[in-house]
Design a protein around this motif. Structure first.
Motif, PDB file in Angstrom:
ATOM      1  N   GLY A  95     -20.451  -1.732  14.220  1.00 55.96           N
ATOM      2  CA  GLY A  95     -20.785  -2.726  15.141  1.00 55.96           C
ATOM      3  C   GLY A  95     -19.658  -3.701  15.288  1.00 55.96           C
ATOM      4  N   HIS A  96     -18.569  -3.516  14.794  1.00 54.43           N
ATOM      5  CA  HIS A  96     -17.466  -4.435  14.654  1.00 54.43           C
ATOM      6  C   HIS A  96     -16.071  -3.898  15.229  1.00 54.43           C
ATOM      7  N   THR A  97     -15.277  -4.717  15.691  1.00 52.25           N
ATOM      8  CA  THR A  97     -13.763  -4.361  15.998  1.00 52.25           C
ATOM      9  C   THR A  97     -12.848  -4.679  14.912  1.00 52.25           C
ATOM     10  N   GLN A  98     -12.077  -3.790  14.387  1.00 50.33           N
ATOM     11  CA  GLN A  98     -11.269  -3.997  13.117  1.00 50.33           C
ATOM     12  C   GLN A  98      -9.831  -3.275  13.550  1.00 50.33           C
ATOM     13  N   THR A  99      -8.867  -3.858  12.928  1.00 45.94           N
ATOM     14  CA  THR A  99      -7.531  -3.271  12.801  1.00 45.94           C
ATOM     15  C   THR A  99      -7.263  -2.588  11.750  1.00 45.94           C
ATOM     16  N   LEU A 100      -7.154  -1.347  11.689  1.00 43.89           N
ATOM     17  CA  LEU A 100      -6.974  -0.190  10.791  1.00 43.89           C
ATOM     18  C   LEU A 100      -5.713   0.448  10.713  1.00 43.89           C
ATOM     19  N   THR A 101      -5.279   0.938   9.559  1.00 45.84           N
ATOM     20  CA  THR A 101      -3.911   1.869   9.452  1.00 45.84           C
ATOM     21  C   THR A 101      -4.307   3.140   9.569  1.00 45.84           C
ATOM     22  N   VAL A 102      -3.340   3.834  10.303  1.00 48.56           N
ATOM     23  CA  VAL A 102      -3.376   5.230  10.226  1.00 48.56           C
ATOM     24  C   VAL A 102      -2.985   5.978   8.984  1.00 48.56           C
ATOM     25  N   THR A 103      -3.594   6.749   8.293  1.00 48.02           N
ATOM     26  CA  THR A 103      -3.367   7.366   7.082  1.00 48.02           C
ATOM     27  C   THR A 103      -3.003   8.734   7.109  1.00 48.02           C
ATOM     28  N   ARG A 104      -3.461   9.659   8.148  1.00 49.90           N
ATOM     29  CA  ARG A 104      -3.121  10.950   8.148  1.00 49.90           C
ATOM     30  C   ARG A 104      -3.563  11.395   9.762  1.00 49.90           C
ATOM     31  N   VAL A 105      -3.135  12.507  10.009  1.00 45.05           N
ATOM     32  CA  VAL A 105      -3.273  13.106  11.344  1.00 45.05           C
ATOM     33  C   VAL A 105      -4.002  14.566  10.976  1.00 45.05           C
ATOM     34  N   SER A 106      -4.924  14.777  11.681  1.00 49.35           N
ATOM     35  CA  SER A 106      -5.706  16.017  11.459  1.00 49.35           C
ATOM     36  C   SER A 106      -5.708  16.677  12.567  1.00 49.35           C
ATOM     37  N   GLU A 107      -6.463  17.883  12.613  1.00 48.72           N
ATOM     38  CA  GLU A 107      -6.778  18.600  13.802  1.00 48.72           C
ATOM     39  C   GLU A 107      -7.829  17.906  14.763  1.00 48.72           C
ATOM     40  N   TYR A 108      -8.618  17.256  14.179  1.00 52.04           N
ATOM     41  CA  TYR A 108      -9.832  16.349  14.788  1.00 52.04           C
ATOM     42  C   TYR A 108      -9.331  14.994  15.327  1.00 52.04           C
ATOM     43  N   GLY A 109      -8.249  14.438  14.889  1.00 53.11           N
ATOM     44  CA  GLY A 109      -7.638  13.112  15.374  1.00 53.11           C
ATOM     45  C   GLY A 109      -6.959  12.401  14.170  1.00 53.11           C
ATOM     46  N   LEU A 110      -7.157  11.093  14.123  1.00 48.85           N
ATOM     47  CA  LEU A 110      -6.609  10.236  13.135  1.00 48.85           C
ATOM     48  C   LEU A 110      -7.460   9.763  12.022  1.00 48.85           C
ATOM     49  N   TYR A 111      -7.092   9.619  11.030  1.00 41.78           N
ATOM     50  CA  TYR A 111      -7.964   8.998  10.016  1.00 41.78           C
ATOM     51  C   TYR A 111      -7.215   7.735   9.589  1.00 41.78           C
ATOM     52  N   PRO A 151     -11.466  10.160  17.030  1.00 46.59           N
ATOM     53  CA  PRO A 151     -10.992  11.540  17.472  1.00 46.59           C
ATOM     54  C   PRO A 151     -10.196  11.542  18.458  1.00 46.59           C
ATOM     55  N   ASN A 152      -9.761  12.908  18.925  1.00 49.11           N
ATOM     56  CA  ASN A 152      -8.431  13.110  19.426  1.00 49.11           C
ATOM     57  C   ASN A 152      -8.471  12.474  20.842  1.00 49.11           C
ATOM     58  N   ARG A 153      -9.542  12.365  21.451  1.00 51.99           N
ATOM     59  CA  ARG A 153      -9.808  11.861  22.822  1.00 51.99           C
ATOM     60  C   ARG A 153      -9.182  10.385  22.918  1.00 51.99           C
ATOM     61  N   TYR A 154      -9.030   9.851  21.633  1.00 52.23           N
ATOM     62  CA  TYR A 154      -8.475   8.424  21.935  1.00 52.23           C
ATOM     63  C   TYR A 154      -7.068   8.272  21.392  1.00 52.23           C
ATOM     64  N   THR A 155      -6.432   9.670  20.998  1.00 47.90           N
ATOM     65  CA  THR A 155      -5.094   9.439  20.311  1.00 47.90           C
ATOM     66  C   THR A 155      -4.066   9.979  21.202  1.00 47.90           C
ATOM     67  N   SER A 156      -2.800   9.679  20.947  1.00 48.37           N
ATOM     68  CA  SER A 156      -1.714  10.397  21.735  1.00 48.37           C
ATOM     69  C   SER A 156      -0.672  10.744  20.599  1.00 48.37           C
ATOM     70  N   LEU A 157       0.255  11.701  21.317  1.00 48.19           N
ATOM     71  CA  LEU A 157       1.026  12.355  20.468  1.00 48.19           C
ATOM     72  C   LEU A 157       2.127  11.431  19.850  1.00 48.19           C
TER      73      LEU A 157
END
Length: 279
Positions: A5-21, A33-39
Motif C-alpha cells: 500500500g506504499h510507494t517506496q524507492t528500492l534498489t535493483v539487486t538482480r535481474v531475472s527472466e521474470y523481471g527485476l528484484y 515484473p518485466n512489463r515495468y522494466t526496460s533493457l
C-alpha cells in the motif's frame, strides 16, 4: 521494510527472466515484473515503485500509480461482486481492491462509485477498502490550522453544502452559499481552512481568506481578460449570477479583484464592461 500500500524507492539487486528484484535497506526483496522494466535497467539502479499483494498473496511491485495508497480516502468504482465482498477499480493492471462485506454500508452496486478508505489489514497485511470511515476520519485531534491550504475529497451532499474529507484525516464542511462553481461527490479539490470551532468542527472554503484571496482572484480575472481578447462584459452593476457563471466568483470577490486591477492601472471600466489597458 517492505509494506503493502506504499510507494517506496528500492534498489535493483538482480535481474531475472521474470523481471527485476528490488530490495529495501534491510535486504527484503520484491519482484518488479518485466512489463515495468526496460533493457537499460541494471543492478544498483534506484526505482520508485508501489508495493502490493498479487492474487497469490505475494508482495509485488509496480511503477503504475494507484488511485489510492494506504491511509488515503478516494472515490472508486465497483467492477465486480462476490459472496464475500466487492472489488474496486484501483488503477492497477490486473489487480482490483477488495471491499469486504463487513466493511460495506448499505450495500454496493456494480458500476457505481463510493467513497472508501484504504488501510492495511492487521492480520494479513493486505490492502483493504472500507466504507466505515469513523475509525480513520475524525476530528478528535485537529492537525490543521486556519488559513491552511488542504486537499479535500467531497464525500456527501446536504441541504447546506458538502461534507468533505480534509487531508485524509478530518471531516469538514463546504457551504453551498460560498460555492460559485459546480461541485460533486467524489471531486478532489484544493481548499483552505476558514474556521475551526470550539467543538472541533472544520469549515473550509475554495478561496483563500483576506488579502491572499483578493490577489488570487485578481490573478484569475487578469488571466480571464487576456484569454477573452482583453475584455469582459462585466462590471459593478452585473448580476451576481452572471458574475458567478462567467468567473466562478462571488460578486464581492469579483469587485475586490476588479478594484485591485483598476488601482494598479492594469484594467479600466468601460460602458461595455472592463478591459485591460496597455500597461
Amino acid at each position: 521494510m517492505l509494506k503493502a500500500g506504499h510507494t517506496q524507492t528500492l534498489t535493483v539487486t538482480r535481474v531475472s527472466e521474470y523481471g527485476l528484484y528490488l530490495a529495501d535497506e534491510e535486504g527484503a526483496e520484491v519482484l518488479l515484473p518485466n512489463r515495468y522494466t526496460s533493457l537499460a535497467d541494471k543492478a544498483g539502479d534506484r526505482k520508485e515503485v508501489f508495493v502490493y499483494h498479487d492474487s497469490e498473496d505475494r508482495l509485488v511491485a509496480t511503477t503504475e500509480t494507484p488511485l489510492l495508497r494506504a491511509g488515503e480516502a478516494g472515490f472508486l468504482k465497483v467492477v465486480d461482486k462476490t459472496p464475500h465482498g466487492a472489488f474496486l477499480d484501483w488503477g492497477l493492471y490486473g489487480k482490483d481492491l477488495f471491499l469486504p462485506n463487513r466493511n460495506q454500508q448499505g450495500g454496493v452496486f456494480t458500476g457505481h462509485s463510493y467513497v472508501v478508505y484504504l488501510y492495511e489489514d492487521d492480520i494479513t497485511g493486505r490492502c483493504v477498502a472500507t466504507q466505515r470511515l469513523k475509525s480513520f476520519i475524525n476530528n478528535d485531534t485537529i492537525t490543521v490550522k486556519p488559513r491552511e491550504e488542504v486537499p479535500l475529497l467531497v464525500a456527501s451532499e446536504s441541504p447546506i453544502g458538502y461534507r468533505v474529507i480534509v487531508r485524509n484525516r478530518h471531516w469538514g464542511m463546504l457551504y453551498r452559499n460560498q460555492l460559485f462553481r459546480p461541485v460533486a461527490v467524489g471531486d478532489r479539490l484544493t481548499g483552505f481552512v476558514s474556521r475551526i470551532t470550539e467543538d472541533n468542527r472544520i469549515d473550509v472554503s475554495l478561496q483563500r481568506q483576506g488579502y491572499a484571496q483578493v490577489k488570487d482572484s485578481a490573478d484569475i480575472l487578469r488571466r480571464m481578460l487576456r484569454d477573452n481578447g482583453g475584455s469582459l462584459p462585466l462590471g459593478d452593476r452585473s448580476a451576481p449570477e452572471e458574475i458567478a457563471a462567467r468567473t466562478a466568483m462571488s460578486k464581492k470577490a469579483f469587485k475586490r479583484a476588479l478594484g485591485m486591477l483598476l488601482k494598479s492601472g492594469e484594467a479600466e471600466a468601460t460602458d461595455e464592461g472592463i478591459k485591460l489597458t496597455d500597461r
